[in-house]
Motif scaffolding. Sequence first.
Motif, PDB file in Angstrom:
ATOM      1  N   GLY A   1       0.857  -1.378  -0.268  1.00  0.00           N
ATOM      2  CA  GLY A   1       0.369  -0.181   0.086  1.00  0.00           C
ATOM      3  C   GLY A   1       0.740   1.392  -0.694  1.00  0.00           C
TER       4      GLY A   1
ATOM      5  N   ALA B   1      -0.397  -2.219  -4.207  1.00  0.00           N
ATOM      6  CA  ALA B   1      -2.396  -1.765  -4.617  1.00  0.00           C
ATOM      7  C   ALA B   1      -2.613  -0.974  -5.148  1.00  0.00           C
ATOM      8  CB  ALA B   1      -2.104  -1.877  -2.774  1.00  0.00           C
ATOM      9  N   ALA B   2      -2.189   0.499  -4.880  1.00  0.00           N
ATOM     10  CA  ALA B   2      -3.005   1.641  -5.596  1.00  0.00           C
ATOM     11  C   ALA B   2      -2.781   1.105  -7.795  1.00  0.00           C
ATOM     12  CB  ALA B   2      -2.443   3.092  -5.627  1.00  0.00           C
ATOM     13  N   ALA B   3      -1.964   0.831  -7.892  1.00  0.00           N
ATOM     14  CA  ALA B   3      -2.137  -0.097  -9.286  1.00  0.00           C
ATOM     15  C   ALA B   3      -3.290  -0.911  -9.965  1.00  0.00           C
ATOM     16  CB  ALA B   3      -0.295  -0.372 -10.010  1.00  0.00           C
TER      17      ALA B   3
ATOM     18  N   PHE C   1      -5.624  -1.359  -7.403  1.00  0.00           N
ATOM     19  CA  PHE C   1      -7.392  -0.887  -7.546  1.00  0.00           C
ATOM     20  C   PHE C   1      -7.325   0.160  -8.840  1.00  0.00           C
ATOM     21  CE2 PHE C   1      -6.576  -2.640  -3.709  1.00  0.00           C
ATOM     22  CZ  PHE C   1      -7.801  -3.575  -2.911  1.00  0.00           C
TER      23      PHE C   1
ATOM     24  N   VAL D   1      -5.304  -7.372   0.354  1.00  0.00           N
ATOM     25  CA  VAL D   1      -4.375  -6.903   0.290  1.00  0.00           C
ATOM     26  C   VAL D   1      -3.134  -7.639   2.017  1.00  0.00           C
ATOM     27  CG1 VAL D   1      -2.576  -4.805   0.942  1.00  0.00           C
ATOM     28  CG2 VAL D   1      -4.584  -4.881  -0.507  1.00  0.00           C
TER      29      VAL D   1
END
Lengths: 252, 252
Positions: A84, A89-91, A93, A110
């Motif tokens: 995160g 993780a952002a990629a 989502f 996650v």
Amino acid sequence: MSGSLTVVGLGPGDPSLLTESARRALDAAEDLIGYIPYVARVPERPGLVRHASDNRVEVDRARHALELAASGRRVAVVSGGDPGVFAMAAAVFEALEQGEPAWRDLAITVEPGITAMLAAAARLGAPLGGDFCALSLSDNLKPWDVITARLEAVLRADLVVALYNPISRARPWQLGAALGIAAEIRAADTPVVFARAVTRPDEALRVMTLAEARDAPADMATLVIIGASATRLIPRAEGLPFVYTPRSVAAR
Amino acid sequence: MSGSLTVVGLGPGDPSLLTESARRALDAAEDLIGYIPYVARVPERPGLVRHASDNRVEVDRARHALELAASGRRVAVVSGGDPGVFAMAAAVFEALEQGEPAWRDLAITVEPGITAMLAAAARLGAPLGGDFCALSLSDNLKPWDVITARLEAVLRADLVVALYNPISRARPWQLGAALGIAAEIRAADTPVVFARAVTRPDEALRVMTLAEARDAPADMATLVIIGASATRLIPRAEGLPFVYTPRSVAAR
């Protein structure tokens, strides 16, 4: 849909800094997806399909992971540190939001990990002992004037500053510029840490003053911590001094 | 001196989120020192002496740990989350700096852990996907005007904000005041997360707008995340939406 996707934080490098939960997620995976050196950290075993890709293709990689999960596979996307924090993780989502609506029904989880600034801080003492922030110096996805405005704001607010992605072959001057901004706002003897490849065989830790840091070498594997005004050193007979930031802040 | 002191991060609560290295440090300890609920998380075993103390005596506890280590014992000081983030590591180094010079020759190490904001972020998606900061709202050790100045600075710089120690019986109004400041700077529909006791049996997660958050209940076990301007939700058919902050920032 029966497939699943877990974004797994591998921690800073040493396998003993993996959580049990992350290890179980790796053991349960059928497909392993990630940047080449992170995939290489996971031992091979029968039944595990490895999909290693180069850096800077995060959203393509995330989409591939979601497609595999949607086809019924148990997929683990691996990230260094914590997924995160400036990681996968952002990629995932982003790809989920832009992708097939049905993907939203997948079991997506996650697994957190020890991010570089926590690993570096633990090796050195408690430099993050007060309020602190984590900024990425990469201007691949963010304009440079936003980065400098943020950096100035947190330096003036006297937060400890952890700088991720400080430098790369394509971004050779940004760290020097950031340390130059810091030198205008913080004292020249402010402790600065360059923590490279923490807990890995090629680990290198340096504790310097802000003035010295401007000429020190760094690379992609380096995490930089700029102390707050109260950050201090405790010298030891051998080895590096401890670096810590007291919990208390005096009245202004 | 033959004694040692390790400050061990227990993570958010679930034993599977402990690192292997932290578990080994606990297994090797002869004395266990910490706040009552953290000491209670470590199973009893023959040969382990437990020293549980109440909250808000961190430096006394740290001094006790250093004295025991100096007497030759293998001591573990336990902390929830990561010991370097608003927890026991800074208190240990404060006590070390103020204490006996000989203590500096002790083997002192820190075992990092999954801090509350990483655990909460992982449960919800990737809310910390961009630049972010961690601020303690406690004014026990820091004047309130420093806290509000820092909060305003990071809100204006558009960082995601993780608030530790948001509220306690002795500090009932500070969280409301902080959310009030946020409401002056961020949009009313900014995603806000209240993540309570993450991964523990009494876990409670809430995803709200900033406007809604001002009336929502919180307690000492709550970690608050205030989104940046780009933080967004991905609704799901069942359960909470995912919360994530894209990696990209548009030019201003």
